[in-house]
Design an enzyme around this catalytic site. Structure first.
Site, short mmCIF file in Angstrom:
data_model
loop_
_atom_site.label_atom_id
_atom_site.label_comp_id
_atom_site.label_asym_id
_atom_site.label_seq_id
_atom_site.Cartn_x
_atom_site.Cartn_y
_atom_site.Cartn_z
N GLY A 57 0.84 -1.20 0.00
CA GLY A 57 0.00 0.00 0.00
C GLY A 57 0.86 1.24 0.00
O GLY A 57 2.06 1.16 0.32
N CYS A 84 5.26 -6.12 1.63
CA CYS A 84 5.62 -4.71 1.58
C CYS A 84 4.93 -3.93 2.72
O CYS A 84 5.25 -4.15 3.88
CB CYS A 84 5.30 -4.14 0.20
N TYR A 85 3.96 -3.08 2.41
CA TYR A 85 3.27 -2.38 3.50
C TYR A 85 2.71 -3.40 4.49
O TYR A 85 2.71 -3.17 5.71
CB TYR A 85 2.15 -1.50 2.93
N HIS A 176 7.66 -7.61 -3.69
CA HIS A 176 6.35 -8.02 -4.20
C HIS A 176 6.46 -9.36 -4.94
O HIS A 176 6.83 -9.39 -6.11
CB HIS A 176 5.81 -6.96 -5.15
N GLU A 178 4.15 -11.11 -6.06
CA GLU A 178 3.05 -11.31 -7.00
C GLU A 178 3.33 -10.77 -8.40
O GLU A 178 2.58 -11.06 -9.33
CB GLU A 178 1.76 -10.68 -6.44
N ASP A 233 -18.59 -12.03 -21.70
CA ASP A 233 -19.18 -12.14 -20.37
C ASP A 233 -20.67 -12.47 -20.42
O ASP A 233 -21.13 -13.42 -19.78
CB ASP A 233 -18.98 -10.83 -19.57
N LYS A 375 -11.58 -12.08 -15.75
CA LYS A 375 -11.88 -12.25 -17.18
C LYS A 375 -11.36 -13.59 -17.74
O LYS A 375 -12.07 -14.28 -18.46
CB LYS A 375 -11.25 -11.09 -17.96
#
Ligand code: XMP
Length: 519
Positions: A57, A84-85, A176, A178, A233, A375
């Protein structure tokens, strides 16, 4: 809600929080992203998740009043990973120390293992080459560990780049894991979820069966209407619902005269002919194009189309008679209420067109079977349901259709030219095997005529712009780097095959500062 093992991601507003969820879903783990202030101690105690990740964050934990995690989290006995944060929050709440940084690290960094710690559990498989390349983005840093924690890895500017309290199964990293720029971040996340006991029970086949059961439960013997746009969708939602409740579903497809070449016929053939799904095909092109005559302002176009769309949809839905439910292809990113630090509502760049507001107006309840999916998961579900590959892989197409690819006044002549040019362009992209690499590609017809020469004749025709972008979610985008040969060949084909266009340009604007569509 579906019944899966659940991992909770507490969001502190990082730009990449959604990526954590993406990585975990790839591992077959169902996870929810929730803004930090919406998660209460009571809720955690009543309905504990199987593991928790605290996101990064933009704030600083050294600032008074900065975001914190619910304290009860640390008494649940479940594994926690701080990123991180999230790492700094853990240290601040568990008795360590964080200082505002004079040693900021942004971008690539290398983490080396701290001596004397076994590299197993969450760290198994890391440091095979001696050190790990990671992506850092932090100003503050941890300067004293909370009791119980040990250092596992250090980087030049983050002495506590990887830390762990193995007894409590609390882990925290300054980088990070990710993002793609942390190549082995995936190993760390995978170790974390295995260690937390996740079995990877989130599969599309399982999701499909469960979604069908839930739709049946919700709808009973009621009637459902579904607005079809021809996009992925709404199509996947319709096929799924049809599998659940058969002819209790009717689809309404509003043709506003702003579709691409052959699109209306394709949608009708697919649903009515292939799937036998009851379909109302409402050809309302005269109404829409009439209302758009003389309109050149982009927002007026969007509002006109949005308003008419709702009227028309409502009229045809009423003809279906007695529907209690409206089906929508809402996706998870539309549902996530991400933490925003911008303060206040964001500016409206464009009024997006959807059928928002309709359910209340018509007294309908919503059926949204894709609410938990990203998606690409919707595409996977579509494959599971047997939708044709070509349909599933289609580029997104905006609700206002070609209207926003025709800057200035819309005329039938321009729309026809645009349709033909677009068809040639997409054909080129498919022939070169590039379609699936591109998020979205289309032609915009420009409100200028230019002079050209074909044979011995002077021409005075429209110019057009080709657009092609790569993107993950449409929020940001890069223009696609076609080769000059491809661009040259495409321009030649368009000018030769499409009467009315004598000049082709390629739009090399990224988003931001541009937007994907021209209006
Ligand atoms: P922009 O042009 O805002 O587009 O960069 C981002 C993505 O959204 C699509 N788009 C829309 N989709 N209704 C939609 O359903 C709309 O009104 C609309 N406007 C833009 C656009 O095609 C791109 O994928």
């Amino acid at each position: 809600m579906t019944q899966h093992q659940r991992l909770l991601i507490i969001d502190f507003g990082s730009q990449v929080t959604q990526l954590i969820a993406r990585r975990l879903r790839e591992l077959g783990v169902f996870c929810e992203i929730r803004p930090y202030q919406s998660v209460t101690d009571a809720e955690l105690r009543e309905n504990p998740p199987q593991a928790v990740i605290l996101s990064g964050g933009p704030d600083s934990v050294t600032r008074d009043g900065s975001p914190r995690a619910p304290q009860a989290l640390f008494q649940l006995g479940v594994p926690v990973l701080g990123i991180c944060y999230g790492q700094q929050v853990m240290m601040a709440q568990l008795g360590g120390r964080v200082e505002a940084g004079h040693h900021a690290e942004y971008g690539r960094a290398f983490v080396s293992p701290a001596p004397g710690h076994a590299l197993d559990g969450i760290f198994a498989g890391l440091f095979q080459d001696g050190r790990e390349e990671v992506w850092m983005s932090h100003g503050d840093r941890v300067t004293a560990l909370a009791p119980g924690f040990a250092v596992i890895g250090t980087s030049a500017n983050a002495p506590f780049a990887m830390i762990a309290d193995e007894a409590r199964r609390f882990y925290a990293v300054q980088f990070h894991p990710e993002v793609h720029h942390s190549p082995n971040g995936r190993i760390l996340l995978e170790n974390f979820v295995r260690l937390a006991g996740f079995t990877g029970d989130w599969t599309m086949a399982g999701y499909r069966d469960e979604a069908i059961r839930l739709i049946r439960e919700q709808v009973g013997d009621g009637k459902v209407i579904c607005g079809l746009s021809g996009g992925v969708d709404s199509s996947v939602a319709a096929v799924l619902i049809h599998e659940a409740i058969g002819d209790q579903l009717t689809c309404v497809f509003v043709d506003h005269g702003l579709l691409r070449q052959g699109e209306a016929a394709e949608v009708v053939a697919m649903f009515r002919d292939n799937y036998n799904i009851p379909l109302v095909h409402a050809d309302e092109s005269e109404l829409f194009l009439g209302a758009l005559e003389g309109v050149s302002d982009p927002e007026t176009k969007r509002k006109t189309i949005g308003r008419l769309f709702i009227d028309v949809f409502q009229k045809h839905a009423a003809e279906v008679g007695g529907a209690e439910f409206l089906a929508q292809g809402t996706l998870y990113p539309d549902v996530i209420e991400s933490v925003s630090f911008s303060g206040g509502p964001s500016v409206t760049i464009k009024s997006h067109h959807n059928v928002g507001g309709l359910p209340e107006k018509m007294g309908l309840k919503l059926v949204e079977p894709l609410r938990e999916l990203f998606k690409d998961e919707v595409r996977a579900l579509g494959r599971e349901l047997g939708l044709p590959a070509q349909f599933i892989g289609r580029h997104p197409f905006p609700g206002p259709g070609l209207a926003i690819r025709c800057p200035g006044e819309i005329t039938r002549e321009k729309l026809e030219i645009l349709r033909r040019a677009d068809a040639v362009y997409i054909d080129q992209i498919r022939k070169h095997g590039l379609y699936d690499e591109i998020w979205q590609a289309f032609v915009a017809i420009l409100p200028v005529r230019t002079v050209g020469v074909m044979g011995d004749q002077r021409t005075y025709d429209y110019a057009c712009a080709l657009r092609a972008v790569t993107s993950v979610d449409g929020m940001t985008a890069d223009y696609y780097p076609f080769t000059h040969d491809f661009l040259g060949e495409t321009a030649t084909r368009i000018i030769n095959e499409v009467k009315g266009i004598n000049r082709v340009t390629y739009d090399i604007t990224s988003k931001p500062p541009g937007t994907i569509e021209w209006e």
